[in-house]
Design a protein around this motif. Structure first.
Motif, mmCIF file in Angstrom:
data_model
loop_
_atom_site.group_PDB
_atom_site.id
_atom_site.type_symbol
_atom_site.label_atom_id
_atom_site.label_comp_id
_atom_site.label_asym_id
_atom_site.label_seq_id
_atom_site.Cartn_x
_atom_site.Cartn_y
_atom_site.Cartn_z
ATOM 1 N N ALA A 199 0.828 -1.202 0.000
ATOM 2 C CA ALA A 199 0.000 0.000 0.000
ATOM 3 C C ALA A 199 0.867 1.259 0.000
ATOM 4 C CB ALA A 199 -0.932 -0.004 1.205
ATOM 5 N N ALA A 200 1.990 1.205 0.752
ATOM 6 C CA ALA A 200 2.886 2.362 0.801
ATOM 7 C C ALA A 200 3.502 2.639 -0.572
ATOM 8 C CB ALA A 200 3.977 2.131 1.839
ATOM 9 N N LEU A 201 3.890 1.577 -1.280
ATOM 10 C CA LEU A 201 4.463 1.758 -2.618
ATOM 11 C C LEU A 201 3.407 2.251 -3.609
ATOM 12 C CD1 LEU A 201 6.759 -1.390 -2.839
ATOM 13 C CD2 LEU A 201 7.505 1.000 -2.848
ATOM 14 N N ALA A 202 2.167 1.764 -3.460
ATOM 15 C CA ALA A 202 1.087 2.255 -4.324
ATOM 16 C C ALA A 202 0.858 3.742 -4.091
ATOM 17 C CB ALA A 202 -0.199 1.465 -4.058
ATOM 18 N N PHE A 203 0.890 4.166 -2.836
ATOM 19 C CA PHE A 203 0.745 5.587 -2.515
ATOM 20 C C PHE A 203 1.931 6.392 -3.055
ATOM 21 C CE2 PHE A 203 1.751 8.914 0.782
ATOM 22 C CZ PHE A 203 0.830 9.840 0.330
ATOM 23 N N GLY A 204 3.140 5.848 -2.914
ATOM 24 C CA GLY A 204 4.313 6.526 -3.467
ATOM 25 C C GLY A 204 4.219 6.707 -4.969
ATOM 26 N N ALA A 205 3.686 5.669 -5.652
ATOM 27 C CA ALA A 205 3.508 5.769 -7.106
ATOM 28 C C ALA A 205 2.467 6.807 -7.473
ATOM 29 C CB ALA A 205 3.113 4.405 -7.675
ATOM 30 N N ALA A 206 1.498 7.049 -6.578
ATOM 31 C CA ALA A 206 0.457 8.035 -6.869
ATOM 32 C C ALA A 206 1.011 9.455 -6.862
ATOM 33 C CB ALA A 206 -0.685 7.908 -5.862
ATOM 34 N N VAL A 207 1.881 9.772 -5.900
ATOM 35 C CA VAL A 207 2.380 11.149 -5.786
ATOM 36 C C VAL A 207 3.710 11.358 -6.500
ATOM 37 C CG1 VAL A 207 1.188 11.540 -3.610
ATOM 38 C CG2 VAL A 207 3.514 10.668 -3.579
ATOM 39 N N ALA A 208 4.279 10.298 -7.096
ATOM 40 C CA ALA A 208 5.578 10.443 -7.767
ATOM 41 C C ALA A 208 5.505 11.166 -9.106
ATOM 42 C CB ALA A 208 6.220 9.067 -7.944
ATOM 43 N N PRO A 209 4.503 10.899 -9.987
ATOM 44 C CA PRO A 209 4.516 11.533 -11.312
ATOM 45 C C PRO A 209 4.129 13.007 -11.256
ATOM 46 C CG PRO A 209 2.525 10.238 -11.077
ATOM 47 C CD PRO A 209 3.359 9.960 -9.845
ATOM 48 N N THR A 210 4.770 13.786 -12.077
ATOM 49 C CA THR A 210 4.490 15.221 -12.138
ATOM 50 C C THR A 210 3.459 15.514 -13.214
ATOM 51 O OG1 THR A 210 6.341 15.521 -13.677
ATOM 52 C CG2 THR A 210 6.780 15.853 -11.326
ATOM 53 N N ASP A 211 2.808 16.660 -13.077
ATOM 54 C CA ASP A 211 1.868 17.159 -14.081
ATOM 55 C C ASP A 211 2.429 18.486 -14.571
ATOM 56 O OD1 ASP A 211 -0.179 18.139 -15.620
ATOM 57 O OD2 ASP A 211 -1.762 17.542 -14.234
ATOM 58 N N ALA A 212 2.877 18.509 -15.828
ATOM 59 C CA ALA A 212 3.601 19.680 -16.335
ATOM 60 C C ALA A 212 2.688 20.827 -16.741
ATOM 61 C CB ALA A 212 4.466 19.273 -17.537
ATOM 62 N N VAL A 213 1.367 20.638 -16.701
ATOM 63 C CA VAL A 213 0.458 21.648 -17.252
ATOM 64 C C VAL A 213 0.625 22.995 -16.560
ATOM 65 C CG1 VAL A 213 -1.964 22.273 -17.555
ATOM 66 C CG2 VAL A 213 -1.219 19.944 -18.011
ATOM 67 N N ALA A 214 0.571 23.009 -15.229
ATOM 68 C CA ALA A 214 0.660 24.280 -14.508
ATOM 69 C C ALA A 214 2.017 24.929 -14.700
ATOM 70 C CB ALA A 214 0.381 24.056 -13.025
ATOM 71 N N ALA A 215 3.086 24.137 -14.581
ATOM 72 C CA ALA A 215 4.436 24.695 -14.704
ATOM 73 C C ALA A 215 4.693 25.240 -16.102
ATOM 74 C CB ALA A 215 5.473 23.628 -14.350
ATOM 75 N N THR A 216 4.345 24.463 -17.128
ATOM 76 C CA THR A 216 4.619 24.922 -18.491
ATOM 77 C C THR A 216 3.741 26.108 -18.874
ATOM 78 O OG1 THR A 216 3.092 23.241 -19.354
ATOM 79 C CG2 THR A 216 5.424 22.676 -19.261
#
Length: 525
Positions: free
Chosen positions: A116-133
């Motif tokens: 479960a901890a690794l699943a949660f880590g995978a959830a918050v690991a990817p970035t969303d470039a929309v706001a930054a770009t």
């Protein structure tokens, strides 16, 4: 969900979308920031029904079109030039972030298992470039930074979802290291292979379709044709969808006609925006129940874990960006790829790692096997997304100015240079056709005058910029807008007098839409 709840959710999504669009224009902030704030605020409206989103609905309904859209619009040449920085971020940083978050969450939330901890880590690991770009492009930051952030965001979605899938499998059954390694190879290789085949077949199908509406329908079906069979074969549906979108978007010469591109671009912009908005609203409605009883944890534990995980995802990224030079140097072309990426550029890339819709989609798709911890993990993901978006995005312009990385007007000048070259090529081709008697002189002269007027406007912009050192568009934008307004007024008057019918009114109005600078700008926002 019952029919009444579905109706309420649709209404709430519509309200959130309209408010976000209206406020984003006034406040000059990325839509994503307002979507997350308004979406979570919707969850606090007491009259709204309780909503529990099925993980299967999120995985099948939201993820395929979101990742397909991002892959389709990838810039291949720029991405190839910066493949080493993108790969080190998308693979290395995503894996390190997932592990670091898992260790942190497991240490602060008693009873949370490793899967479960690794699943949660995978959830918050990817970035969303929309706001930054959106911020980088509006301020005229170096295009290379935008390319790296967009390329990373595309690939790390697939990496994170692959890790998430393996962690979800481990929740339901025993999972040995050797079995995990074999499944990783099967998931990755199978997803990539199926995506290549699907992309090739769909490209051939779309080349034979000329109708724009049919093209849009095929494009809508494509993510699911890539995702569902790959998942049923035991491969990664997300990787298959990414590869399919990338294949069609980068090797699709002749696949899309101009009319199809116009219709398809508008359709997909609206669809992706609605899907992301729906995710924020659904999240807000679901976590409302978690707020009453956060999975058996105290609010102190939730607050501490939120701050710790947010600090980990931000801190690990900054440290990785500032210190991954030795790792990048080990890859082919690694040393050369680091040229031009000094500490200033690395800090901006490190600070531009906001989380967004993909993180929410992964969190909402956490399986019931997680147990009572599922609700608090969804809540934690939402809070991390909120902190990174609201905390980092508004500070990004200040950081760019302080580091001196704003290149005001660069992209506009680049577009003007491209327009100038294209118009000159069109005039040269027109002269060739006239000399070879392929076009009558009277017809050629009409087109020549039209092209020369456009070319003169582009030259005026470039000459004025070179002479005065200014990077602002000429006043012709206002003149064009006023001329279009006059034509619209006359067109409306003719319709009301009965001189033209409704069909003619709509036809000419559409033509004027392509000439109106204000309409073009709003359509691209």
């Amino acid at each position: 969900m019952g029919e009444d709840r579905i109706f309420v959710v649709f209404v709430v999504v519509a309200v959130v979308v309209l408010l976000a669009r209206a406020l984003a224009g006034r406040l000059r902030v990325p839509d994503a920031i307002l979507l997350v704030l308004l979406g979570m605020a919707a969850g606090f409206v007491p009259q709204l029904p309780q909503v529990v989103v099925s993980p299967e609905l999120v995985l099948l309904g939201f993820l395929p079109p979101l990742v397909y859209h991002a892959a389709f619009f990838t810039a291949p040449r720029e991405a190839r030039a910066d493949v080493v920085p993108i790969v080190t971020l998308a693979f290395g940083l995503t894996a390190v972030t997932t592990l670091a978050v898992a260790v942190t969450a497991r240490g602060l939330l008693p009873g949370l298992g490793w899967a479960a901890a690794l699943a949660f880590g995978a959830a918050v690991a990817p970035t969303d470039a929309v706001a930054a770009t959106a911020v980088l492009q509006r301020l005229g930051a170096p295009a290379r930074l935008v390319t790296i952030l967009e390329g990373e965001s595309l690939i790390n979605d697939g990496v994170a979802l692959t890790i998430f899938g393996l962690a979800a499998e481990a929740l339901g059954s025993g999972f040995t290291l050797s079995h995990g390694a074999w499944r990783l190879v099967q998931v990755v290789a199978g997803g990539v292979a199926y995506g290549l085949v699907a992309g090739m077949v769909i490209r051939r199908v779309r080349r034979s379709i000329k109708d724009p509406i049919s093209q849009v329908i095929v494009s809508l079906v494509t993510p699911y044709v890539a995702y569902v069979p790959a998942e049923n074969l035991g491969a990664s549906g997300v990787l298959a969808t990414v590869v399919t979108g990338f294949s069609i978007g980068t090797h699709g010469e002749g696949v899309l006609q101009p009319a199809s591109r116009l219709v398809g671009d508008t359709f997909w912009r609206i669809l992706v925006f609605l899907l992301e908005s729906a995710l924020f609203v659904l999240l807000g409605l679901e976590i409302r129940e978690v707020l009453h009883e956060p999975g058996g944890h105290t609010w102190g534990e939730v607050a501490l874990t939120t701050l710790a995980v947010s600090g980990v995802v931000i801190g690990v990224r900054l440290l990785w960006q500032l210190g991954n030079g030795p790792l990048a140097a080990l890859l082919p072309g690694g040393r050369r790829s680091q040229e031009g990426l000094g500490p200033r550029q690395r800090v901006v890339i490190g600070f531009g790692g906001m989380r967004g819709a993909i993180s929410l989609a992964i969190a909402l798709s956490l399986p019931a096997a997680v147990g009572p911890e599922r609700g608090v993990l969804v809540l934690l993901t939402a809070l991390v997304v909120l902190i990174t978006l609201v905390g980092q995005a508004p500070l990004l312009p200040l950081l760019l100015r302080r580091l001196g990385l704003i290149e005001s007007g660069r992209r506009r000048r680049e577009a003007m240079i491209a327009r100038k070259a294209g118009l000159q090529a069109a005039l040269a081709r027109l002269d060739e056709m006239t000399e070879e008697d392929e076009v009558e002189e009277q017809t050629a002269e009409a087109f020549r005058q039209m092209l020369e007027v456009r070319l003169e406007r582009v030259r005026y912009f470039l000459d004025r910029e070179d002479a005065e050192g200014e990077r602002r568009p000429p006043n012709s934008r206002w003149v064009r807008s006023e001329l279009v307004k006059a034509q619209r007024a006359k067109l409306t008057a003719l319709y009301h007098k009965g001189r033209i019918g409704a069909g003619t009114l709509r036809e000419i109005s559409r033509e004027l839409d392509f000439e109106d600078p204000a309409a073009i700008t709003k359509g691209r926002s």
